[in-house]
Motif scaffolding. Structure first.
Motif, PDB file in Angstrom:
ATOM      1  N   ASP A  41       0.827  -1.209   0.000  1.00  0.00           N
ATOM      2  CA  ASP A  41       0.000   0.000   0.000  1.00  0.00           C
ATOM      3  C   ASP A  41       0.862   1.260   0.000  1.00  0.00           C
ATOM      4  N   GLY A  42       1.955   1.243   0.769  1.00  0.00           N
ATOM      5  CA  GLY A  42       2.821   2.415   0.885  1.00  0.00           C
ATOM      6  C   GLY A  42       3.433   2.839  -0.436  1.00  0.00           C
ATOM      7  N   VAL A  43       3.706   1.885  -1.308  1.00  0.00           N
ATOM      8  CA  VAL A  43       4.265   2.200  -2.623  1.00  0.00           C
ATOM      9  C   VAL A  43       3.233   2.966  -3.440  1.00  0.00           C
ATOM     10  N   VAL A  44       2.009   2.472  -3.431  1.00  0.00           N
ATOM     11  CA  VAL A  44       0.931   3.133  -4.170  1.00  0.00           C
ATOM     12  C   VAL A  44       0.666   4.518  -3.579  1.00  0.00           C
ATOM     13  N   ALA A  45       0.694   4.626  -2.250  1.00  0.00           N
ATOM     14  CA  ALA A  45       0.459   5.914  -1.584  1.00  0.00           C
ATOM     15  C   ALA A  45       1.530   6.936  -1.974  1.00  0.00           C
ATOM     16  N   LYS A  46       2.777   6.521  -2.103  1.00  0.00           N
ATOM     17  CA  LYS A  46       3.843   7.443  -2.512  1.00  0.00           C
ATOM     18  C   LYS A  46       3.656   7.905  -3.947  1.00  0.00           C
ATOM     19  N   ILE A  47       3.233   6.998  -4.813  1.00  0.00           N
ATOM     20  CA  ILE A  47       2.958   7.382  -6.200  1.00  0.00           C
ATOM     21  C   ILE A  47       1.841   8.425  -6.225  1.00  0.00           C
ATOM     22  N   VAL A  48       0.777   8.169  -5.458  1.00  0.00           N
ATOM     23  CA  VAL A  48      -0.367   9.080  -5.407  1.00  0.00           C
ATOM     24  C   VAL A  48       0.052  10.447  -4.864  1.00  0.00           C
ATOM     25  N   GLY A  49       0.783  10.457  -3.744  1.00  0.00           N
ATOM     26  CA  GLY A  49       1.205  11.714  -3.126  1.00  0.00           C
ATOM     27  C   GLY A  49       2.074  12.546  -4.040  1.00  0.00           C
ATOM     28  N   THR A  50       2.986  11.910  -4.719  1.00  0.00           N
ATOM     29  CA  THR A  50       3.876  12.619  -5.633  1.00  0.00           C
ATOM     30  C   THR A  50       3.096  13.172  -6.827  1.00  0.00           C
ATOM     31  N   ALA A  51       2.210  12.359  -7.388  1.00  0.00           N
ATOM     32  CA  ALA A  51       1.420  12.795  -8.546  1.00  0.00           C
ATOM     33  C   ALA A  51       0.495  13.952  -8.179  1.00  0.00           C
ATOM     34  N   ALA A  52      -0.103  13.908  -6.998  1.00  0.00           N
ATOM     35  CA  ALA A  52      -1.005  14.988  -6.577  1.00  0.00           C
ATOM     36  C   ALA A  52      -0.248  16.289  -6.376  1.00  0.00           C
ATOM     37  N   ARG A  53       0.951  16.220  -5.813  1.00  0.00           N
ATOM     38  CA  ARG A  53       1.737  17.427  -5.564  1.00  0.00           C
ATOM     39  C   ARG A  53       2.241  18.085  -6.851  1.00  0.00           C
ATOM     40  N   GLU A  54       2.264  17.332  -7.955  1.00  0.00           N
ATOM     41  CA  GLU A  54       2.711  17.879  -9.237  1.00  0.00           C
ATOM     42  C   GLU A  54       1.694  18.834  -9.853  1.00  0.00           C
ATOM     43  N   VAL A  55       0.467  18.805  -9.381  1.00  0.00           N
ATOM     44  CA  VAL A  55      -0.607  19.601  -9.991  1.00  0.00           C
ATOM     45  C   VAL A  55      -0.511  21.048  -9.528  1.00  0.00           C
ATOM     46  N   PRO A  56      -0.408  21.999 -10.468  1.00  0.00           N
ATOM     47  CA  PRO A  56      -0.389  23.413 -10.084  1.00  0.00           C
ATOM     48  C   PRO A  56      -1.693  23.774  -9.376  1.00  0.00           C
ATOM     49  N   GLY A  57      -1.584  24.496  -8.278  1.00  0.00           N
ATOM     50  CA  GLY A  57      -2.759  24.875  -7.502  1.00  0.00           C
ATOM     51  C   GLY A  57      -2.936  24.048  -6.251  1.00  0.00           C
TER      52      GLY A  57
END
Length: 162
Positions: A41-57
């Protein structure tokens, strides 16, 4: 939320893991398909967190308490930033569901940011983990105003020796 079917006889992953590949063994099978690959789960959570932070705004992830506690944890020597703060994933065998708590920048259109965040998260998880993302639920917990100091920055300023 996500598909939870697991079969211990088929070699599926433990709870909190997705099995990406479970192949045959033996000399007649291609080397790339021998064995199994699982994702925690932690691997998927890191992918999600990184992808979300890439979004401007998107200013930050996590609710107020999570950000405050994270700022305190981040000041402990040897601890890096908490990529998974504000991220909750439920990983099944082939699917995952995501819950995100976000703080957006003032003046940005929240509906557009939410849609772009969903697109970015889904693309990253499906590309990197090979899991189908069944849903991305986004809770906007706060709006960051231009003249506000971040809780993380505030904590770092207090911890500095002057």
């Amino acid at each position: 939320m996500a598909e939870q079917t697991r079969s211990s006889s088929s070699g599926a992953g433990r709870k909190g893991e997705a099995t990406l590949q479970s192949g045959e063994t033996g000399p007649g099978t291609p080397p790339g398909s021998r064995g199994k690959t699982t994702l925690a789960d932690g691997v998927v959570a890191k992918i999600v967190g990184t992808a979300a932070r890439e979004v401007p705004g998107i200013h930050a992830l996590g609710g107020g308490l999570a950000r405050t506690m994270g700022a305190v944890r981040d000041r402990v020597p040897g601890r890096g930033g908490q990529v998974t703060r504000g991220v909750n994933v439920e990983v099944g065998e082939r699917q995952t569901a995501v819950d995100l708590d976000v703080v957006v920048e003032y003046g940005t259109p929240i509906a557009e940011i939410a849609a772009e965040t969903r697109e970015n998260v889904i693309a990253a998880v499906e590309r990197m983990a090979g899991l189908e993302v069944v849903e991305v639920n986004i809770a906007v917990d706060d709006i960051h105003l231009p003249d506000e100091e971040d809780e993380e920055e505030e904590g770092q300023t207090r911890g500095r020796v002057r």
